[in-house]
Design an enzyme around this catalytic site. Structure first.
Site, short mmCIF file in Angstrom:
data_model
loop_
_atom_site.label_atom_id
_atom_site.label_comp_id
_atom_site.label_asym_id
_atom_site.label_seq_id
_atom_site.Cartn_x
_atom_site.Cartn_y
_atom_site.Cartn_z
N SER A 174 0.51 -1.04 0.16
CA SER A 174 0.10 0.60 -0.13
C SER A 174 1.01 1.23 0.10
O SER A 174 1.22 1.85 -1.22
CB SER A 174 -1.02 -0.12 1.31
OG SER A 174 -1.81 1.34 0.83
N ASP A 228 11.89 4.27 -9.55
CA ASP A 228 11.45 4.69 -11.08
C ASP A 228 11.70 6.15 -11.05
O ASP A 228 12.21 6.41 -12.74
CB ASP A 228 9.68 4.84 -11.69
CG ASP A 228 8.63 3.56 -11.49
OD1 ASP A 228 9.82 2.94 -10.95
OD2 ASP A 228 7.64 3.75 -12.13
N LYS A 232 -0.50 -3.92 -3.65
CA LYS A 232 -1.69 -3.51 -3.23
C LYS A 232 -1.82 -2.41 -4.21
O LYS A 232 -1.17 -1.11 -3.33
CB LYS A 232 -2.09 -3.64 -1.55
CG LYS A 232 -3.46 -2.75 -1.68
CD LYS A 232 -3.18 -2.94 0.33
CE LYS A 232 -4.88 -1.85 0.72
NZ LYS A 232 -4.89 -0.84 0.38
#
Length: 391
Positions: A311, A322, A336
């Site tokens: 989460s 990234d 999640k």
């Protein structure tokens, strides 16, 4: 007298009655306004847009309301619309197909809110799922669990005689009013034993830090969850460790099941220079992009993750990966990729439901997929690799 079959039928009906009863309860006031507007000439009190809204509600849910009204007028029916209870609402919310949806009674919501504000009532443990078992991952100092000599790695088999379904269920069962007692069945290796503890109120730390043992100049920061103030506590941890001479950091998100999304975004913003953190996508396709500003902590660090990293923690990890902020070490994360919001009601109760999905900066979802680390390692090996990466 009611015979056995009648009693059985009554129980079956009681289990099913919440579906129509709930719908009627939610929309009764809206339909009442619609009826009043139509029959009493009160159209001047509401706009045309609102009138059309109530008319649409009547078209969609008027049948359910009428059926409930007829049942309420039935002289031999056992059911009354006002008989809807918390158990019925729990059953309804749990049946909608959203695994994260949950209905809270007023008392449960009070405790749920307290957990995210850093005040905790319970036995003082952090738990995670491992192979369908609820496992103790951290024991808070001087808490009931610590005094009862519960240890990391212990498996929680039952709580007050009931097996916890998952981490959230375990947390709900372990928390409660301060001073009340809870019985926990523990499995440690081949040994199984029961411990009775008294719940206590104490402050919950979401960030634990220290200089990494045997590695001068390397700070270790374990972010255990995302509660109110986690990002601020993380910044403080970095500053305190820098005062001690630490210039490199191991940031540990292992067994962090998430928490408040906003805290995760703040932490990512602190670690990263200008760039995308996440994209929030609501039903219907509306997107909200969250970004970091140009300033950042400017520190060198590596990140640890495992299968219980989820989460809000995954939001931070994906943003770091990234944006090439650091090397990610560990095992694939939980996956999640949805966020929830909580709606509270006047009686103190509340409902938590999924409201959006989120995408990592590269435009992909982590939901059901997780985040693959740059370097695969687990346990102590992950820590060893982290130290080597920082050398």
């Amino acid at each position: 007298m009611m015979n056995e079959n009648q009693e059985k039928n009554k129980r079956i009906f009681a289990r099913r009655k919440f579906r129509s009863g709930f719908i009627a309860g939610v929309f009764a006031c809206l339909i009442a306004i619609f009826v009043a507007t139509n029959t009493l000439g009160l159209g001047k009190l509401i706009t045309k847009q609102k009138y059309e809204y109530y008319a649409d509600m009547e078209r969609k849910y008027g049948k359910y309301y009428k059926i409930i009204e007829l049942i309420g007028d039935n002289p031999i029916a056992d059911y009354k619309p006002e008989d809807i209870n918390d158990d019925a609402l729990k059953e309804l919310v749990s049946s909608i197909g959203d695994p994260y949806a949950q209905y809270f009674t007023a008392e449960e919501y009070k405790e749920f809110s307290r957990r995210y504000k850093g005040t905790y009532i319970g036995i003082g443990v952090a738990v995670a799922m491992e192979e369908e078992s609820v496992v103790v991952k951290y024991v808070f100092k001087n808490g009931p669990a610590s005094k009862a000599e519960i240890m990391p790695g212990d498996i929680i088999v039952k709580i007050d005689g009931k097996q916890p379904k998952n981490v959230e269920d375990a947390a709900n069962k372990l928390t409660g009013k301060a001073g009340t007692k809870v019985n926990v069945l523990i499995k440690r290796g081949e040994e199984t034993f029961e411990v009775e503890m008294e719940r206590e109120k104490f402050e919950q730390d979401s960030v634990v830090y220290h200089e990494y043992a045997g590695q001068k100049g390397i700070g270790y920061i374990h972010v255990m969850s995302f509660i109110d103030g986690t990002a601020k506590d993380f910044k403080n941890a970095v500053k305190e460790l820098q005062k001690e001479g630490c210039k490199k950091f191991i940031i540990d998100f292992r067994d962090n099941g998430g928490g408040l999304t906003e805290e995760g975004v703040k932490l990512a913003d602190y670690l990263l220079p200008s760039g995308k953190i996440m994209t929030d996508v609501q039903k219907g396709g509306k997107e909200t992009v969250r970004t970091s500003n140009e300033s950042s902590a400017g520190i060198r660090y590596v990140v640890l993750v495992n299968e219980n990293t989820a989460s809000a923690a995954e939001i931070v990890v994906a943003a770091i990966q990234d944006n090439k902020g650091a090397t990610i070490i560990g095992t694939k994360t939980f996956g999640k990729g949805v966020t929830q919001s909580v709606t509270s009601f006047k009686d103190g109760s509340a409902v938590k439901m999924t409201m959006s999905k989120y995408l990592r900066p590269n435009g992909k979802s982590v939901d059901g997929v997780g985040i693959t680390p740059d370097i695969k390692a687990s346990g102590d090996e992950a820590l060893d690799r982290a130290v080597r990466e920082l050398k």
